[in-house]
Design a protein around this motif. Structure first.
Motif, PDB file in Angstrom:
ATOM      1  N   THR A   9      30.325  33.967  54.861  1.00  0.00           N
ATOM      2  CA  THR A   9      30.723  32.583  55.102  1.00  0.00           C
ATOM      3  C   THR A   9      30.648  32.302  56.595  1.00  0.00           C
ATOM      4  N   ALA A  10      30.904  31.075  56.979  1.00  0.00           N
ATOM      5  CA  ALA A  10      30.889  30.706  58.399  1.00  0.00           C
ATOM      6  C   ALA A  10      31.971  31.443  59.179  1.00  0.00           C
ATOM      7  N   LYS A  11      33.053  31.855  58.484  1.00  0.00           N
ATOM      8  CA  LYS A  11      34.174  32.504  59.166  1.00  0.00           C
ATOM      9  C   LYS A  11      34.317  33.988  58.858  1.00  0.00           C
ATOM     10  N   GLY A  12      33.555  34.510  57.910  1.00  0.00           N
ATOM     11  CA  GLY A  12      33.712  35.918  57.538  1.00  0.00           C
ATOM     12  C   GLY A  12      32.991  36.267  56.264  1.00  0.00           C
ATOM     13  N   THR A  13      33.746  36.829  55.310  1.00  0.00           N
ATOM     14  CA  THR A  13      33.166  37.299  54.059  1.00  0.00           C
ATOM     15  C   THR A  13      34.050  36.895  52.888  1.00  0.00           C
ATOM     16  N   GLU A  14      33.409  36.562  51.770  1.00  0.00           N
ATOM     17  CA  GLU A  14      34.120  36.242  50.539  1.00  0.00           C
ATOM     18  C   GLU A  14      33.640  37.200  49.455  1.00  0.00           C
ATOM     19  N   ALA A  15      34.548  37.920  48.852  1.00  0.00           N
ATOM     20  CA  ALA A  15      34.223  38.836  47.757  1.00  0.00           C
ATOM     21  C   ALA A  15      34.817  38.272  46.469  1.00  0.00           C
ATOM     22  N   THR A  16      34.019  38.294  45.402  1.00  0.00           N
ATOM     23  CA  THR A  16      34.465  37.768  44.112  1.00  0.00           C
ATOM     24  C   THR A  16      34.397  38.872  43.073  1.00  0.00           C
ATOM     25  N   VAL A  17      35.458  38.978  42.290  1.00  0.00           N
ATOM     26  CA  VAL A  17      35.505  39.897  41.154  1.00  0.00           C
ATOM     27  C   VAL A  17      35.650  39.023  39.919  1.00  0.00           C
ATOM     28  N   GLU A  18      34.672  39.062  39.047  1.00  0.00           N
ATOM     29  CA  GLU A  18      34.706  38.268  37.819  1.00  0.00           C
ATOM     30  C   GLU A  18      35.735  38.870  36.849  1.00  0.00           C
ATOM     31  N   PRO A  19      36.191  38.096  35.856  1.00  0.00           N
ATOM     32  CA  PRO A  19      37.119  38.650  34.870  1.00  0.00           C
ATOM     33  C   PRO A  19      36.525  39.887  34.185  1.00  0.00           C
ATOM     34  N   HIS A  20      37.378  40.848  33.880  1.00  0.00           N
ATOM     35  CA  HIS A  20      36.937  42.065  33.195  1.00  0.00           C
ATOM     36  C   HIS A  20      36.330  41.705  31.841  1.00  0.00           C
ATOM     37  N   GLU A  21      35.303  42.447  31.442  1.00  0.00           N
ATOM     38  CA  GLU A  21      34.647  42.230  30.158  1.00  0.00           C
ATOM     39  C   GLU A  21      34.840  43.454  29.271  1.00  0.00           C
ATOM     40  N   GLY A  22      34.852  43.256  27.979  1.00  0.00           N
ATOM     41  CA  GLY A  22      34.927  44.365  27.032  1.00  0.00           C
ATOM     42  C   GLY A  22      36.347  44.695  26.632  1.00  0.00           C
ATOM     43  N   SER A  23      36.473  45.719  25.793  1.00  0.00           N
ATOM     44  CA  SER A  23      37.777  46.088  25.231  1.00  0.00           C
ATOM     45  C   SER A  23      38.508  47.149  26.048  1.00  0.00           C
ATOM     46  N   PHE A  24      37.827  47.783  27.007  1.00  0.00           N
ATOM     47  CA  PHE A  24      38.464  48.817  27.821  1.00  0.00           C
ATOM     48  C   PHE A  24      39.575  48.196  28.659  1.00  0.00           C
ATOM     49  N   ARG A  25      40.733  48.833  28.669  1.00  0.00           N
ATOM     50  CA  ARG A  25      41.873  48.375  29.463  1.00  0.00           C
ATOM     51  C   ARG A  25      42.104  49.384  30.584  1.00  0.00           C
ATOM     52  N   PRO A  26      41.779  49.007  31.818  1.00  0.00           N
ATOM     53  CA  PRO A  26      41.892  49.952  32.933  1.00  0.00           C
ATOM     54  C   PRO A  26      43.344  50.311  33.236  1.00  0.00           C
ATOM     55  N   TRP A  27      43.535  51.474  33.817  1.00  0.00           N
ATOM     56  CA  TRP A  27      44.858  51.946  34.192  1.00  0.00           C
ATOM     57  C   TRP A  27      45.237  51.473  35.588  1.00  0.00           C
ATOM     58  N   TRP A  28      44.247  51.067  36.380  1.00  0.00           N
ATOM     59  CA  TRP A  28      44.545  50.665  37.753  1.00  0.00           C
ATOM     60  C   TRP A  28      45.083  49.243  37.782  1.00  0.00           C
ATOM     61  N   LYS A  29      45.835  48.960  38.826  1.00  0.00           N
ATOM     62  CA  LYS A  29      46.426  47.639  39.014  1.00  0.00           C
ATOM     63  C   LYS A  29      45.993  47.005  40.331  1.00  0.00           C
ATOM     64  N   GLU A  30      45.218  47.753  41.131  1.00  0.00           N
ATOM     65  CA  GLU A  30      44.760  47.260  42.425  1.00  0.00           C
ATOM     66  C   GLU A  30      43.304  47.663  42.653  1.00  0.00           C
ATOM     67  N   LEU A  31      42.635  46.895  43.505  1.00  0.00           N
ATOM     68  CA  LEU A  31      41.275  47.212  43.945  1.00  0.00           C
ATOM     69  C   LEU A  31      41.285  47.279  45.466  1.00  0.00           C
ATOM     70  N   GLU A  32      40.486  48.169  46.020  1.00  0.00           N
ATOM     71  CA  GLU A  32      40.325  48.196  47.471  1.00  0.00           C
ATOM     72  C   GLU A  32      38.970  47.576  47.793  1.00  0.00           C
ATOM     73  N   VAL A  33      39.008  46.474  48.508  1.00  0.00           N
ATOM     74  CA  VAL A  33      37.795  45.788  48.930  1.00  0.00           C
ATOM     75  C   VAL A  33      37.423  46.337  50.302  1.00  0.00           C
ATOM     76  N   GLU A  34      36.170  46.771  50.452  1.00  0.00           N
ATOM     77  CA  GLU A  34      35.686  47.329  51.710  1.00  0.00           C
ATOM     78  C   GLU A  34      34.528  46.484  52.218  1.00  0.00           C
ATOM     79  N   ILE A  35      34.648  46.020  53.443  1.00  0.00           N
ATOM     80  CA  ILE A  35      33.593  45.225  54.067  1.00  0.00           C
ATOM     81  C   ILE A  35      33.037  46.042  55.221  1.00  0.00           C
ATOM     82  N   TYR A  36      31.780  46.423  55.106  1.00  0.00           N
ATOM     83  CA  TYR A  36      31.133  47.252  56.120  1.00  0.00           C
ATOM     84  C   TYR A  36      30.375  46.396  57.123  1.00  0.00           C
TER      85      TYR A  36
END
Length: 86
Positions: A9-36
């Motif tokens: 973006t003009a000011k930085g970075t925008e990361a998008t995570v779409e809604p989860h798909e499928g029947s698998f239910r993950p055990w995690w409750k957080e994501l680590e976003v890394e911008i290189y």
């Protein structure tokens, strides 16, 4: 299945995570976003629902040796958008 996208973006970075798909239910409750390729710490960062509702400030970490910004964000499976300004 999870779909991720990232945009500069003009000011930085925008990361998008779409809604989860499928029947698998993950055990995690957080994501680590890394911008290189960052040359400085983030000025600000926020996470919100895909429609922009409920934006909250998130803490970031900057690693000089790897030139990256890290943000730990909650992941409830409904999709989210992370905005990092630097």
């Amino acid at each position: 299945r999870m779909r991720f996208s990232c945009n500069v973006t003009a000011k930085g970075t925008e990361a998008t995570v779409e809604p989860h798909e499928g029947s698998f239910r993950p055990w995690w409750k957080e994501l680590e976003v890394e911008i290189y390729g960052a040359t400085q710490p983030a000025k600000s960062a926020s996470v919100a629902a895909l429609d922009g509702v409920g934006a909250k400030t998130v803490k970031t970490t900057f690693t000089t040796d790897r030139h990256r910004i890290l943000a730990l964000v909650p992941d409830g499976g409904q999709g989210l958008r992370v905005n990092v300004e630097y």
